[in-house]
Write an enzyme that holds these catalytic residues in place. Structure first.
Site, PDB file in Angstrom:
ATOM      1  N   HIS A  68      -9.963  -6.206  -1.724  1.00 36.92           N
ATOM      2  CA  HIS A  68      -9.201  -5.345  -2.325  1.00 36.92           C
ATOM      3  C   HIS A  68      -9.400  -5.862  -3.966  1.00 36.92           C
ATOM      4  CE1 HIS A  68      -5.898  -3.023  -4.029  1.00 36.92           C
ATOM      5  NE2 HIS A  68      -5.745  -4.001  -4.597  1.00 36.92           N
TER       6      HIS A  68
ATOM      7  N   PHE B  96      -4.745   7.557   7.008  1.00 37.66           N
ATOM      8  CA  PHE B  96      -5.296   6.319   7.365  1.00 37.66           C
ATOM      9  C   PHE B  96      -4.095   5.135   6.991  1.00 37.66           C
ATOM     10  CE2 PHE B  96      -6.849   7.004   3.045  1.00 37.66           C
ATOM     11  CZ  PHE B  96      -6.488   5.880   2.270  1.00 37.66           C
TER      12      PHE B  96
ATOM     13  N   TYR C 170       0.823  -1.274   0.020  1.00 33.22           N
ATOM     14  CA  TYR C 170      -0.018   0.045   0.059  1.00 33.22           C
ATOM     15  C   TYR C 170       0.890   1.375  -0.166  1.00 33.22           C
ATOM     16  CZ  TYR C 170      -4.496  -2.537   0.611  1.00 33.22           C
ATOM     17  OH  TYR C 170      -5.715  -3.409   0.334  1.00 33.22           O
TER      18      TYR C 170
ATOM     19  N   ARG D 256     -14.143  -4.223  -9.986  1.00 32.35           N
ATOM     20  CA  ARG D 256     -14.582  -3.109  -9.129  1.00 32.35           C
ATOM     21  C   ARG D 256     -16.147  -2.955  -9.378  1.00 32.35           C
ATOM     22  NH1 ARG D 256     -10.259  -0.360  -7.672  1.00 32.35           N
ATOM     23  NH2 ARG D 256     -11.357   1.879  -7.497  1.00 32.35           N
TER      24      ARG D 256
ATOM     25  N   ARG E 131     -18.898  -6.074  -1.196  1.00 33.57           N
ATOM     26  CA  ARG E 131     -18.671  -4.848   0.100  1.00 33.57           C
ATOM     27  C   ARG E 131     -20.029  -4.594   0.716  1.00 33.57           C
ATOM     28  NH1 ARG E 131     -14.006  -1.272  -3.060  1.00 33.57           N
ATOM     29  NH2 ARG E 131     -12.077  -2.428  -1.963  1.00 33.57           N
TER      30      ARG E 131
ATOM     31  N   THR F 188     -15.414   1.747  -2.387  1.00 34.52           N
ATOM     32  CA  THR F 188     -14.504   1.450  -1.207  1.00 34.52           C
ATOM     33  C   THR F 188     -15.461   1.556   0.228  1.00 34.52           C
ATOM     34  OG1 THR F 188     -12.867   2.564  -2.549  1.00 34.52           O
ATOM     35  CG2 THR F 188     -12.244   2.188  -0.089  1.00 34.52           C
TER      36      THR F 188
ATOM     37  N   ASN G 182     -12.969  -3.282   4.871  1.00 33.46           N
ATOM     38  CA  ASN G 182     -13.812  -3.519   3.684  1.00 33.46           C
ATOM     39  C   ASN G 182     -14.052  -4.716   2.788  1.00 33.46           C
ATOM     40  OD1 ASN G 182     -11.638  -2.687   2.248  1.00 33.46           O
ATOM     41  ND2 ASN G 182     -12.317  -1.125   1.149  1.00 33.46           N
TER      42      ASN G 182
HETATM   43  P1  CMP Z   1      -8.493  -1.069  -0.946  1.00 35.82           P
HETATM   44  O1  CMP Z   1      -9.148  -1.016  -2.239  1.00 35.82           O
HETATM   45  O2  CMP Z   1      -7.640  -2.204  -0.465  1.00 35.82           O
HETATM   46  O3  CMP Z   1      -7.417   0.181  -1.288  1.00 35.82           O
HETATM   47  C1  CMP Z   1      -6.964   1.041  -0.281  1.00 35.82           C
HETATM   48  C2  CMP Z   1      -7.592   0.944   0.869  1.00 35.82           C
HETATM   49  O4  CMP Z   1      -7.286   2.042   1.793  1.00 35.82           O
HETATM   50  C3  CMP Z   1      -8.948   0.823   0.765  1.00 35.82           C
HETATM   51  O5  CMP Z   1      -9.393  -0.360   0.232  1.00 35.82           O
HETATM   52  C4  CMP Z   1      -9.467   0.924   2.188  1.00 35.82           C
HETATM   53  O6  CMP Z   1      -9.603  -0.233   2.748  1.00 35.82           O
HETATM   54  C5  CMP Z   1      -8.500   2.048   2.903  1.00 35.82           C
HETATM   55  N1  CMP Z   1      -9.105   3.319   2.943  1.00 35.82           N
HETATM   56  C6  CMP Z   1      -9.357   4.202   1.918  1.00 35.82           C
HETATM   57  N2  CMP Z   1      -9.831   5.143   2.600  1.00 35.82           N
HETATM   58  C7  CMP Z   1      -9.945   5.078   3.933  1.00 35.82           C
HETATM   59  C8  CMP Z   1     -10.261   5.668   5.280  1.00 35.82           C
HETATM   60  N3  CMP Z   1     -10.641   7.049   4.919  1.00 35.82           N
HETATM   61  N4  CMP Z   1     -10.003   5.152   6.243  1.00 35.82           N
HETATM   62  C9  CMP Z   1      -9.479   4.104   6.588  1.00 35.82           C
HETATM   63  N5  CMP Z   1      -8.948   3.380   5.491  1.00 35.82           N
HETATM   64  C10 CMP Z   1      -9.175   3.441   4.258  1.00 35.82           C
END
Ligand code: CMP
Length: 140
Positions: free
Chosen positions: A117, A59, A51, A87, A104, A93, A114
């Site tokens: 990914h 975050f 990440y 997606r 989700r 998300t 969530n």
């Molecule tokens: P993902 O698709 O795995 O890609 C990035 C991840 O960051 C996303 O899913 C979320 O799980 C996480 N994420 C994005 N925005 C936030 C947020 N505002 N607070 C916490 N986690 C976040």
């Protein structure tokens, strides 16, 4: 394989909740072929690397802590238009904004936890597939 794969992770929340089977069934039903899959746990360092693009986000620490908190299922999925179609299947998300019938909407509890990914571009799908799998572990 470029252009028709995406990388998914079934995240620690969904694994803990016992939803691996339900989520894989939705993936199969939507017409994706599983070309690689493993049950594994990311170290904090590996989660941070995966990440890295979000490093400056507030975050990031929470995300890395959560993604290394328990086992995940990582998989490479193949289908025409894989990134975009996946997606759509997983939904927004933030599960509060995810459409009815999406993964989700059904299984995620918060924007951080969530459930799944999905890669956001063909370029990142390849990078992420190679992050989790050696060439000998992918069977297109
Ligand atoms: P993902 O698709 O795995 O890609 C990035 C991840 O960051 C996303 O899913 C979320 O799980 C996480 N994420 C994005 N925005 C936030 C947020 N505002 N607070 C916490 N986690 C976040």
């Amino acid at each position: 394989m470029a252009g028709n794969i995406t990388l998914t992770m079934i995240k620690p929340d969904a694994v803990k909740a016992g939803n691996i089977g339900n989520i894989l069934q939705m993936i199969n039903n939507a017409g994706f072929k599983i070309v690689a899959m493993k049950y594994t746990q990311l170290s904090e360092a590996k989660a941070g690397e995966f990440y890295e693009v979000h490093k400056e986000r507030p975050f990031y620490g929470e995300l890395v802590g959560f993604m290394s908190s328990g086992p995940i299922v990582a998989a490479v999925l193949q289908k025409d238009n894989a990134v975009e179609d996946f997606r759509k299947l997983i939904g927004a998300t933030n599960p509060a904004e995810a459409a009815e019938g999406t993964i989700r909407k059904k299984y995620a509890t918060s924007i951080g936890e969530n459930a799944v990914h999905g890669s956001d571009s063909d370029e990142n799908a390849l990078i992420e597939a190679n992050f989790h799998f050696a060439a000998t572990e992918m069977h297109a």
